[in-house]
Scaffold this motif. Structure first.
Motif, mmCIF file in Angstrom:
data_model
loop_
_atom_site.group_PDB
_atom_site.id
_atom_site.type_symbol
_atom_site.label_atom_id
_atom_site.label_comp_id
_atom_site.label_asym_id
_atom_site.label_seq_id
_atom_site.Cartn_x
_atom_site.Cartn_y
_atom_site.Cartn_z
ATOM 1 N N ALA A 147 0.829 -1.208 0.000
ATOM 2 C CA ALA A 147 0.000 0.000 0.000
ATOM 3 C C ALA A 147 0.860 1.253 0.000
ATOM 4 C CB ALA A 147 -0.937 -0.008 1.213
ATOM 5 N N GLU A 148 1.929 1.247 0.791
ATOM 6 C CA GLU A 148 2.806 2.414 0.851
ATOM 7 C C GLU A 148 3.471 2.654 -0.504
ATOM 8 O OE1 GLU A 148 4.929 5.722 2.279
ATOM 9 O OE2 GLU A 148 3.147 4.681 3.028
ATOM 10 N N SER A 149 3.912 1.592 -1.157
ATOM 11 C CA SER A 149 4.531 1.722 -2.474
ATOM 12 C C SER A 149 3.534 2.299 -3.480
ATOM 13 C CB SER A 149 5.030 0.355 -2.954
ATOM 14 O OG SER A 149 5.545 0.438 -4.267
ATOM 15 N N TYR A 150 2.307 1.795 -3.442
ATOM 16 C CA TYR A 150 1.272 2.273 -4.369
ATOM 17 C C TYR A 150 0.949 3.739 -4.121
ATOM 18 C CZ TYR A 150 -3.108 2.271 -7.034
ATOM 19 O OH TYR A 150 -4.109 2.559 -7.941
ATOM 20 N N LEU A 151 0.830 4.112 -2.854
ATOM 21 C CA LEU A 151 0.461 5.480 -2.513
ATOM 22 C C LEU A 151 1.591 6.463 -2.803
ATOM 23 C CD1 LEU A 151 -1.438 4.734 0.806
ATOM 24 C CD2 LEU A 151 -2.452 5.572 -1.325
ATOM 25 N N ARG A 152 2.825 5.998 -2.730
ATOM 26 C CA ARG A 152 3.941 6.866 -3.127
ATOM 27 C C ARG A 152 3.911 7.115 -4.631
ATOM 28 N NH1 ARG A 152 9.353 5.169 0.410
ATOM 29 N NH2 ARG A 152 8.378 5.410 2.470
ATOM 30 N N GLU A 153 3.532 6.100 -5.383
ATOM 31 C CA GLU A 153 3.420 6.286 -6.835
ATOM 32 C C GLU A 153 2.286 7.257 -7.151
ATOM 33 O OE1 GLU A 153 4.350 5.966 -10.812
ATOM 34 O OE2 GLU A 153 5.480 5.146 -9.127
ATOM 35 N N TYR A 154 1.146 7.084 -6.465
ATOM 36 C CA TYR A 154 -0.005 7.978 -6.677
ATOM 37 C C TYR A 154 -0.089 8.955 -5.501
ATOM 38 C CZ TYR A 154 -1.063 4.949 -10.516
ATOM 39 O OH TYR A 154 -0.966 4.241 -11.690
ATOM 40 N N LEU A 253 13.030 2.429 -18.264
ATOM 41 C CA LEU A 253 11.858 2.709 -17.432
ATOM 42 C C LEU A 253 12.231 3.051 -15.991
ATOM 43 C CD1 LEU A 253 9.506 -0.119 -18.767
ATOM 44 C CD2 LEU A 253 9.520 2.298 -19.409
ATOM 45 N N VAL A 254 13.222 2.361 -15.435
ATOM 46 C CA VAL A 254 13.569 2.578 -14.029
ATOM 47 C C VAL A 254 14.504 3.772 -13.859
ATOM 48 C CG1 VAL A 254 14.696 1.571 -11.997
ATOM 49 C CG2 VAL A 254 13.184 0.160 -13.427
ATOM 50 N N ASN A 255 15.571 3.815 -14.640
ATOM 51 C CA ASN A 255 16.606 4.832 -14.443
ATOM 52 C C ASN A 255 16.352 6.128 -15.203
ATOM 53 O OD1 ASN A 255 18.095 3.036 -12.798
ATOM 54 N ND2 ASN A 255 18.997 2.081 -14.604
ATOM 55 N N GLN A 256 15.612 6.044 -16.310
ATOM 56 C CA GLN A 256 15.363 7.244 -17.109
ATOM 57 C C GLN A 256 13.943 7.780 -16.981
ATOM 58 O OE1 GLN A 256 16.961 6.891 -21.195
ATOM 59 N NE2 GLN A 256 17.953 5.006 -20.515
ATOM 60 N N ALA A 257 12.997 6.899 -16.601
ATOM 61 C CA ALA A 257 11.609 7.338 -16.429
ATOM 62 C C ALA A 257 11.174 7.283 -14.972
ATOM 63 C CB ALA A 257 10.674 6.495 -17.292
ATOM 64 N N PHE A 258 12.089 6.869 -14.073
ATOM 65 C CA PHE A 258 11.879 6.933 -12.620
ATOM 66 C C PHE A 258 10.693 6.099 -12.152
ATOM 67 C CE2 PHE A 258 13.391 11.033 -14.348
ATOM 68 C CZ PHE A 258 14.710 10.947 -13.926
ATOM 69 N N GLN A 259 10.477 4.939 -12.796
ATOM 70 C CA GLN A 259 9.410 4.041 -12.405
ATOM 71 C C GLN A 259 9.932 2.982 -11.443
ATOM 72 O OE1 GLN A 259 7.506 2.522 -15.972
ATOM 73 N NE2 GLN A 259 7.261 4.562 -16.851
ATOM 74 N N GLN A 260 8.998 2.371 -10.699
ATOM 75 C CA GLN A 260 9.371 1.269 -9.822
ATOM 76 C C GLN A 260 9.649 0.029 -10.661
ATOM 77 O OE1 GLN A 260 9.784 1.666 -6.461
ATOM 78 N NE2 GLN A 260 9.363 3.828 -6.878
ATOM 79 N N GLU A 261 10.501 -0.857 -10.148
ATOM 80 C CA GLU A 261 10.896 -2.028 -10.934
ATOM 81 C C GLU A 261 9.713 -2.924 -11.251
ATOM 82 O OE1 GLU A 261 14.161 -5.689 -10.898
ATOM 83 O OE2 GLU A 261 14.300 -4.076 -9.432
ATOM 84 N N ALA A 262 8.805 -3.104 -10.292
ATOM 85 C CA ALA A 262 7.632 -3.953 -10.540
ATOM 86 C C ALA A 262 6.775 -3.377 -11.670
ATOM 87 C CB ALA A 262 6.807 -4.081 -9.271
ATOM 88 N N GLU A 263 6.607 -2.060 -11.659
ATOM 89 C CA GLU A 263 5.847 -1.400 -12.711
ATOM 90 C C GLU A 263 6.553 -1.552 -14.055
ATOM 91 O OE1 GLU A 263 4.069 3.069 -13.744
ATOM 92 O OE2 GLU A 263 5.508 2.793 -12.127
ATOM 93 N N ALA A 264 7.872 -1.429 -14.043
ATOM 94 C CA ALA A 264 8.649 -1.530 -15.277
ATOM 95 C C ALA A 264 8.572 -2.932 -15.865
ATOM 96 C CB ALA A 264 10.100 -1.145 -15.002
ATOM 97 N N LYS A 265 8.643 -3.944 -15.032
ATOM 98 C CA LYS A 265 8.563 -5.316 -15.531
ATOM 99 C C LYS A 265 7.190 -5.605 -16.125
ATOM 100 C CE LYS A 265 12.167 -7.469 -12.733
ATOM 101 N NZ LYS A 265 12.494 -8.478 -11.686
ATOM 102 N N GLY A 266 6.157 -5.037 -15.513
ATOM 103 C CA GLY A 266 4.817 -5.185 -16.068
ATOM 104 C C GLY A 266 4.696 -4.514 -17.430
#
Length: 333
Positions: A147-154, A253-266
């Motif tokens: 939940a914390e990871s999701y809420l940090r993203e949103y 996605l992770v290093n240049q678009a600043f996404q979380q790894e789980a999101e990037a793999k998806g």
């Protein structure tokens, strides 16, 4: 290239859109670093700024992402923002919103769970007075860490941009207008690049008009969100044309678009199992911005942002290049 031509229906080729996306990525990184430098003394006073600008941006994003709602108030936070967005659109004379076409925020139905955190379910032209539903995912089955990871993203900032995109004046408003278009064909067989492009365009337009009080925090998070759109195109083209590897995709996605790894793999999985659709967001956005700039030049002081929006939306969910024909040359499509 052929699928892009027939699916996206753009004035540009796939290669041209890919090249533009690369330009936008560079520009976004430059703007994000400028904002990071501006805010560093306020948020990261005890930290040494890295010489690597992308690492510095990541640190600032991570710091700002700590500001978010409680897991139990996620839907309530969205519901509270909808009337604020409506009021802003009204007060700044950006677009007419029909009060008789309600937007209902609801917990996503069980069959939608896990597909998207937020989405719009709009009635079609044969049920134009039906409710439009804003489906919001629940966090009830998330662990505290998830939940914390999701809420940090949103976070506080991204959540507002998401609501602009999905609801007002994004998908909800566009699809209401689409139902009123005289052409049922344009309404029913909607062009994905126009529909997604409009939602992406409204994010930029709202901030340009002063939403968020031009705060550097809001602009930095908007650029992060917009970078997702840009990198969707880069990813899609790079995989299917340039043979991009998973390692390079995750770096993008992770290093240049600043996404979380789980999101990037998806996203990697989605991009390898599909083609072209991930290009629709940036392509539509870019074409709408180009059209608006063209009309501003042609109309000069007579240009009206509200008139542009309402006329653009009046043709249904048609490809932007055909809407351009109708707005500039009055050539039937």
């Amino acid at each position: 290239s052929q699928k892009f031509e027939h699916d996206i229906v753009s004035s540009f080729t796939a290669e041209e859109i890919y090249s533009k996306a690369l330009e936008f990525r560079t520009d976004l990184h430059h703007k994000m670093f400028e904002l990071t430098q501006q805010m560093w003394g306020q948020y990261l006073t005890d930290e040494q700024m890295p010489s690597d600008s992308l690492k510095a941006i990541r640190m600032m994003i991570d710091r700002l992402s700590l500001v978010h709602c409680h897991r139990d108030s996620f839907m309530a936070s969205i519901e509270a923002q909808i009337p604020e967005l409506s009021a802003f659109v009204h007060d700044h004379d950006l677009l007419y919103l029909d009060p008789e076409k309600p937007l209902v925020v609801r917990q996503e139905p069980a069959y939608m769970a896990g597909v998207a955190g937020a989405s719009i379910s709009a009635p079609g032209p044969y049920d134009k007075y039906g409710d439009t539903y804003y489906n919001v995912g629940t966090l009830e089955n998330y662990t505290d860490e998830q939940a914390e990871s999701y809420l940090r993203e949103y976070n506080k900032y991204i959540l507002q941009i998401l609501n602009i995109h999905e609801a007002i004046p994004g998908h909800y408003a566009q699809l209401v207008y689409s139902n009123e278009a005289p052409s049922l064909v344009k309404s029913i067989f909607g062009n994905g690049a126009m529909i997604e492009g409009w939602a992406v365009y409204t994010e930029r337009m709202m901030l340009e008009e002063g939403y968020g009080n031009n705060s550097p925090e809001m602009w930095l998070m908007y650029y992060k969100w917009n970078l997702r759109t840009v990198c969707n195109t880069i990813l899609d083209y790079s995989i299917h044309v340039n043979g991009m590897t998973e390692e390079n995709a995750l770096d993008l996605l992770v290093n240049q678009a600043f996404q979380q790894e789980a999101e990037a793999k998806g996203k990697w999985k989605r991009a390898t199992l599909s083609q072209v659709q991930l290009c629709s967001y940036f392509t539509g956005f870019y074409e709408i911005m180009q059209l608006r700039n063209e009309l501003k030049t042609l109309q000069g002081e007579e240009f009206s942002l509200r008139k542009f929006h309402e006329e653009f939306l009046s043709f249904g969910s048609a490809p932007v290049k055909y809407v351009r024909d109708l707005m500039i040359t009055n050539k039937p499509s």
